[in-house]
Design an enzyme around this catalytic site. Sequence first.
Site, PDB file in Angstrom:
ATOM      1  CG  HIS A 191      -1.000  -7.843   2.976  1.00  0.00           C
ATOM      2  ND1 HIS A 191       0.133  -7.531   2.250  1.00  0.00           N
ATOM      3  CD2 HIS A 191      -1.664  -6.673   3.134  1.00  0.00           C
ATOM      4  CE1 HIS A 191       0.140  -6.223   1.969  1.00  0.00           C
ATOM      5  NE2 HIS A 191      -0.947  -5.686   2.493  1.00  0.00           N
ATOM      6  NE  ARG A 193       5.256  -8.767   0.297  1.00  0.00           N
ATOM      7  CZ  ARG A 193       4.679  -7.738   0.902  1.00  0.00           C
ATOM      8  NH1 ARG A 193       4.642  -6.547   0.344  1.00  0.00           N
ATOM      9  NH2 ARG A 193       4.145  -7.881   2.099  1.00  0.00           N
ATOM     10  CG  ASN A 241       6.089  -2.889   2.773  1.00  0.00           C
ATOM     11  OD1 ASN A 241       6.890  -3.591   2.152  1.00  0.00           O
ATOM     12  ND2 ASN A 241       4.901  -3.331   3.147  1.00  0.00           N
ATOM     13  CD  GLU A 294       2.631  -2.029   5.326  1.00  0.00           C
ATOM     14  OE1 GLU A 294       1.485  -1.678   5.641  1.00  0.00           O
ATOM     15  OE2 GLU A 294       3.203  -1.618   4.302  1.00  0.00           O
ATOM     16  CE1 TYR A 327       3.463   2.540  -0.934  1.00  0.00           C
ATOM     17  CE2 TYR A 327       3.982   1.384   1.105  1.00  0.00           C
ATOM     18  CZ  TYR A 327       3.513   1.372  -0.194  1.00  0.00           C
ATOM     19  OH  TYR A 327       3.114   0.182  -0.771  1.00  0.00           O
ATOM     20  CD  GLU A 344       3.363  -3.135   0.467  1.00  0.00           C
ATOM     21  OE1 GLU A 344       2.960  -1.979   0.694  1.00  0.00           O
ATOM     22  OE2 GLU A 344       2.850  -4.147   0.959  1.00  0.00           O
TER      23      GLU A 344
HETATM   24  O1  IFM Z   1      -2.094  -0.915  -0.048  1.00  0.00           O
HETATM   25  C1  IFM Z   1      -1.203  -0.874   1.009  1.00  0.00           C
HETATM   26  C2  IFM Z   1      -0.645  -2.264   1.300  1.00  0.00           C
HETATM   27  O2  IFM Z   1      -1.647  -3.178   1.544  1.00  0.00           O
HETATM   28  C3  IFM Z   1       0.262  -2.222   2.501  1.00  0.00           C
HETATM   29  N1  IFM Z   1       1.250  -1.195   2.370  1.00  0.00           N
HETATM   30  C4  IFM Z   1       0.838   0.116   1.962  1.00  0.00           C
HETATM   31  C5  IFM Z   1      -0.030   0.027   0.716  1.00  0.00           C
HETATM   32  C6  IFM Z   1      -0.479   1.439   0.290  1.00  0.00           C
HETATM   33  O3  IFM Z   1      -1.210   2.035   1.298  1.00  0.00           O
END
Ligand code: IFM
Length: 462
Positions: A130, A86, A308, A175, A310, A367
């Site tokens: 992006h 990706r 995504n 995002e 985290y 992600e």
């Molecule tokens: O690096 C970023 C990415 O560009 C978008 N999502 C979160 C990642 C980590 O912060």
Amino acid sequence: MSNRTNHTRRSSSDFPEDFLWGVATASYQVEGAVGEDGRGESIWDAFSRTPGRVRHGHTGNVSVDQYHRYPEDVRLMADLGVGAYRYSIAWPRIQPEGTGAINPRGLDYYKRLSDELHRQGIRSAATLYHWDLPQVLEDAGGWPHRDTAYRFRDYAAACFRELKDHVDMWITLNEPWCSAVLGYGVGEHAPGLRDRTRSWAAAHHLMLAHGLAVQAYRSELGTSGVHRKAPIGITHNLETPRPATQRPGDVEAADRAMDMRTRFFFDPLLGGPYPERHFAAYPKETPPPVHEGDMEVIAEPIDFLGLNFYWEPVIAADRDDPEGFRLVESHHKTTDMGWPVTPRGLYRHLQWVWKESGGRYPLYITENGCAMPDELTPSGLRCHDPRRVSYLREHFTAALDAIEDGVDLRGYFVWSLIDNFEWSYGYTKRFGLIYADYVDQRRVPKDSYYYLREVISGVEEL
Ligand code: IFM
């Protein structure tokens, strides 16, 4: 919940056979070569050369030079065994002026990259946006300006037309919350504005741009046939905050936090309205300028939802806060970004999205990964990152649990293939499975790279 126990031994071969393992990056973060082959300027070029915006004045001018070194990176992906890469297409490479004529040299780069991926049996998964908006479009008003959504539709249509024989999976936006809120509301990302009204307008126009691009995809590629096999979706970083306690005040606070962070970007994809409660409670914030028919465009059916993930925030009611709630400090261990490590949050997140959407769209984790301390050995040949290995192990387990409990999760892209430009943090945070030496451009696969390779080949116990 199934009757798994903590002692149930899990192996990566428990993932479905056709599960898609991938790695992810984005154009401005890895390509470099910002002045080559007719690329125009993006908002991140302008932002990063503005003093004080990015740590140490770092820019994406060179980064890991993937623009020239992609054959080496694709070889590393092939050795890793991933099924998909990706990456994102830089709009200013395709339309240096943000509109009108297509730059064939820019297009060529993505053709060459995809061809190289295909030669190695790796699928090409392209994100159309992006965050690198052509600067000329920002000068004309940027995302708060409705016209930008139509410019995006035209750019997306050109990509579908020109790259249809090269791309296997399309993602409209990455995002949009970050583009709108960090870019126009908080000022931490390009273009660096602090204006909440403009930020909600930007959010709406991004969502509209997504829907218009999906319509363009159908008109360019048809509704069936060979190109229709390349599915289209959107990638969100929705957050599903957990209340600090089950007290009604905290539960309501978490629910309200969810409105603007998550529901604003999620509900309209499924045909719902923007959450009204927030704007009713904060009359100073102007609701987005929605025109008749916009919500139908945004709800244009897609093929999958990209998530995504985290970390999972925890929220408590707070009378002293202007919004009435606050983020609770986490007791979890944290990454180099200061983000708590919350793998069970990934499980809950997948369950929430799956249930709230009524299982309408299959899901991909587009992600997940972490910035962690890496230790390059004195020989420079190995790089140890045990905390990234544990992070990945715990999140893979959570994803597998979600699949076993009924979530249709089709794939998992680790962020990131290689260390890169981490936006306003510059090169100070390393998210890669591969260590990048920014001086001589040497690539050193980290232990987490070898761990992922075992996982993909199905031999690793989780
Ligand atoms: O690096 C970023 C990415 O560009 C978008 N999502 C979160 C990642 C980590 O912060």
